[in-house]
Design a protein around this motif. Structure first.
Motif, PDB file in Angstrom:
ATOM      1  N   LYS A 106       0.841  -1.193   0.000  1.00  0.00           N
ATOM      2  CA  LYS A 106       0.000   0.000   0.000  1.00  0.00           C
ATOM      3  C   LYS A 106       0.881   1.249   0.000  1.00  0.00           C
ATOM      4  O   LYS A 106       1.772   1.390   0.820  1.00  0.00           O
ATOM      5  CB  LYS A 106      -0.914   0.019   1.210  1.00  0.00           C
ATOM      6  CG  LYS A 106      -1.855   1.207   1.202  1.00  0.00           C
ATOM      7  CD  LYS A 106      -2.937   1.057   2.217  1.00  0.00           C
ATOM      8  CE  LYS A 106      -3.922   2.196   2.057  1.00  0.00           C
ATOM      9  NZ  LYS A 106      -5.065   2.028   2.920  1.00  0.00           N
ATOM     10  N   ILE A 107       0.576   2.141  -0.920  1.00  0.00           N
ATOM     11  CA  ILE A 107       1.273   3.423  -1.045  1.00  0.00           C
ATOM     12  C   ILE A 107       0.271   4.538  -0.777  1.00  0.00           C
ATOM     13  O   ILE A 107      -0.848   4.501  -1.291  1.00  0.00           O
ATOM     14  CB  ILE A 107       1.887   3.591  -2.444  1.00  0.00           C
ATOM     15  CG1 ILE A 107       2.930   2.499  -2.702  1.00  0.00           C
ATOM     16  CG2 ILE A 107       2.495   4.981  -2.605  1.00  0.00           C
ATOM     17  CD1 ILE A 107       3.464   2.481  -4.110  1.00  0.00           C
ATOM     18  N   ILE A 108       0.684   5.502   0.023  1.00  0.00           N
ATOM     19  CA  ILE A 108      -0.152   6.673   0.279  1.00  0.00           C
ATOM     20  C   ILE A 108       0.544   7.888  -0.321  1.00  0.00           C
ATOM     21  O   ILE A 108       1.752   8.065  -0.160  1.00  0.00           O
ATOM     22  CB  ILE A 108      -0.382   6.869   1.791  1.00  0.00           C
ATOM     23  CG1 ILE A 108      -1.235   5.722   2.333  1.00  0.00           C
ATOM     24  CG2 ILE A 108      -1.036   8.217   2.078  1.00  0.00           C
ATOM     25  CD1 ILE A 108      -1.473   5.766   3.820  1.00  0.00           C
ATOM     26  N   THR A 109      -0.247   8.719  -1.006  1.00  0.00           N
ATOM     27  CA  THR A 109       0.281   9.967  -1.556  1.00  0.00           C
ATOM     28  C   THR A 109      -0.318  11.136  -0.785  1.00  0.00           C
ATOM     29  O   THR A 109      -1.513  11.164  -0.501  1.00  0.00           O
ATOM     30  CB  THR A 109      -0.050  10.120  -3.060  1.00  0.00           C
ATOM     31  OG1 THR A 109      -1.466  10.163  -3.239  1.00  0.00           O
ATOM     32  CG2 THR A 109       0.524   8.960  -3.869  1.00  0.00           C
ATOM     33  N   VAL A 110       0.566  12.083  -0.422  1.00  0.00           N
ATOM     34  CA  VAL A 110       0.137  13.282   0.299  1.00  0.00           C
ATOM     35  C   VAL A 110       0.948  14.449  -0.238  1.00  0.00           C
ATOM     36  O   VAL A 110       2.186  14.392  -0.256  1.00  0.00           O
ATOM     37  CB  VAL A 110       0.387  13.168   1.820  1.00  0.00           C
ATOM     38  CG1 VAL A 110      -0.172  14.382   2.544  1.00  0.00           C
ATOM     39  CG2 VAL A 110      -0.194  11.895   2.378  1.00  0.00           C
ATOM     40  N   HIS A 111       0.275  15.490  -0.655  1.00  0.00           N
ATOM     41  CA  HIS A 111       0.978  16.664  -1.168  1.00  0.00           C
ATOM     42  C   HIS A 111       0.540  17.885  -0.389  1.00  0.00           C
ATOM     43  O   HIS A 111      -0.639  18.050  -0.086  1.00  0.00           O
ATOM     44  CB  HIS A 111       0.703  16.849  -2.667  1.00  0.00           C
ATOM     45  CG  HIS A 111       1.721  17.679  -3.339  1.00  0.00           C
ATOM     46  ND1 HIS A 111       1.686  19.051  -3.316  1.00  0.00           N
ATOM     47  CD2 HIS A 111       2.825  17.334  -4.041  1.00  0.00           C
ATOM     48  CE1 HIS A 111       2.716  19.521  -3.987  1.00  0.00           C
ATOM     49  NE2 HIS A 111       3.428  18.501  -4.433  1.00  0.00           N
ATOM     50  N   GLY A 112       1.481  18.742  -0.066  1.00  0.00           N
ATOM     51  CA  GLY A 112       1.214  19.935   0.728  1.00  0.00           C
ATOM     52  C   GLY A 112       0.300  20.943   0.063  1.00  0.00           C
ATOM     53  O   GLY A 112      -0.263  21.808   0.732  1.00  0.00           O
ATOM     54  N   SER A 113       0.124  20.833  -1.249  1.00  0.00           N
ATOM     55  CA  SER A 113      -0.736  21.784  -1.958  1.00  0.00           C
ATOM     56  C   SER A 113      -2.205  21.427  -1.880  1.00  0.00           C
ATOM     57  O   SER A 113      -3.042  22.155  -2.397  1.00  0.00           O
ATOM     58  CB  SER A 113      -0.308  21.876  -3.433  1.00  0.00           C
ATOM     59  OG  SER A 113       0.994  22.382  -3.519  1.00  0.00           O
ATOM     60  N   GLY A 114      -2.531  20.293  -1.273  1.00  0.00           N
ATOM     61  CA  GLY A 114      -3.937  19.936  -1.098  1.00  0.00           C
ATOM     62  C   GLY A 114      -4.281  18.578  -1.670  1.00  0.00           C
ATOM     63  O   GLY A 114      -3.461  17.900  -2.296  1.00  0.00           O
ATOM     64  N   LEU A 115      -5.519  18.175  -1.447  1.00  0.00           N
ATOM     65  CA  LEU A 115      -5.985  16.859  -1.871  1.00  0.00           C
ATOM     66  C   LEU A 115      -5.933  16.695  -3.387  1.00  0.00           C
ATOM     67  O   LEU A 115      -5.595  15.620  -3.881  1.00  0.00           O
ATOM     68  CB  LEU A 115      -7.407  16.597  -1.353  1.00  0.00           C
ATOM     69  CG  LEU A 115      -7.991  15.220  -1.669  1.00  0.00           C
ATOM     70  CD1 LEU A 115      -7.103  14.098  -1.125  1.00  0.00           C
ATOM     71  CD2 LEU A 115      -9.398  15.110  -1.119  1.00  0.00           C
TER      72      LEU A 115
END
Length: 103
Positions: free
Chosen positions: A2-11
């Motif tokens: 499982k890979i989770i993606t999270v970016h500081g610019s928003g969903l």
């Protein structure tokens, strides 16, 4: 895996990174699920993640809470995302590695 993606610019940007990661995984012939999350909700999902792909400004803070965190500068750069996934897979300990399954 499982890979989770999270970016500081928003969903929305996390979703763009998710889509790029899914394409990269296909090209790498790796079977994994990818989930995009907002920054505020990521901590509840950390125990289930094998790899986090995050924007560079989030990498330091999440590195203390997750086992493998890889920074991605451009969520649309397929080569960069594939490289970070490959590096992340190489960082997994032998006891937690699942076999790579062709897609």
């Amino acid at each position: 895996m499982k890979i989770i993606t999270v970016h500081g610019s928003g969903l929305g940007t996390s979703i763009l990174l998710q889509l790029t990661a899914q394409t990269a995984l296909q090209r790498l012939h790796v079977d994994a699920t990818v989930e995009a999350l907002a920054r505020v909700s990521v901590h509840g999902f950390l125990p289930d993640a094998d790899l986090l792909l995050v924007s560079p400004e989030l990498a330091g803070g999440l590195a203390r809470a997750a086992s493998i965190v890889r920074p991605v500068h451009d969520p649309l750069d397929l080569a960069e995302v594939a490289r970070q996934i490959s590096i992340g897979l190489g960082q997994r300990s032998p006891s937690t590695r699942s076999p790579l399954v062709p897609v």
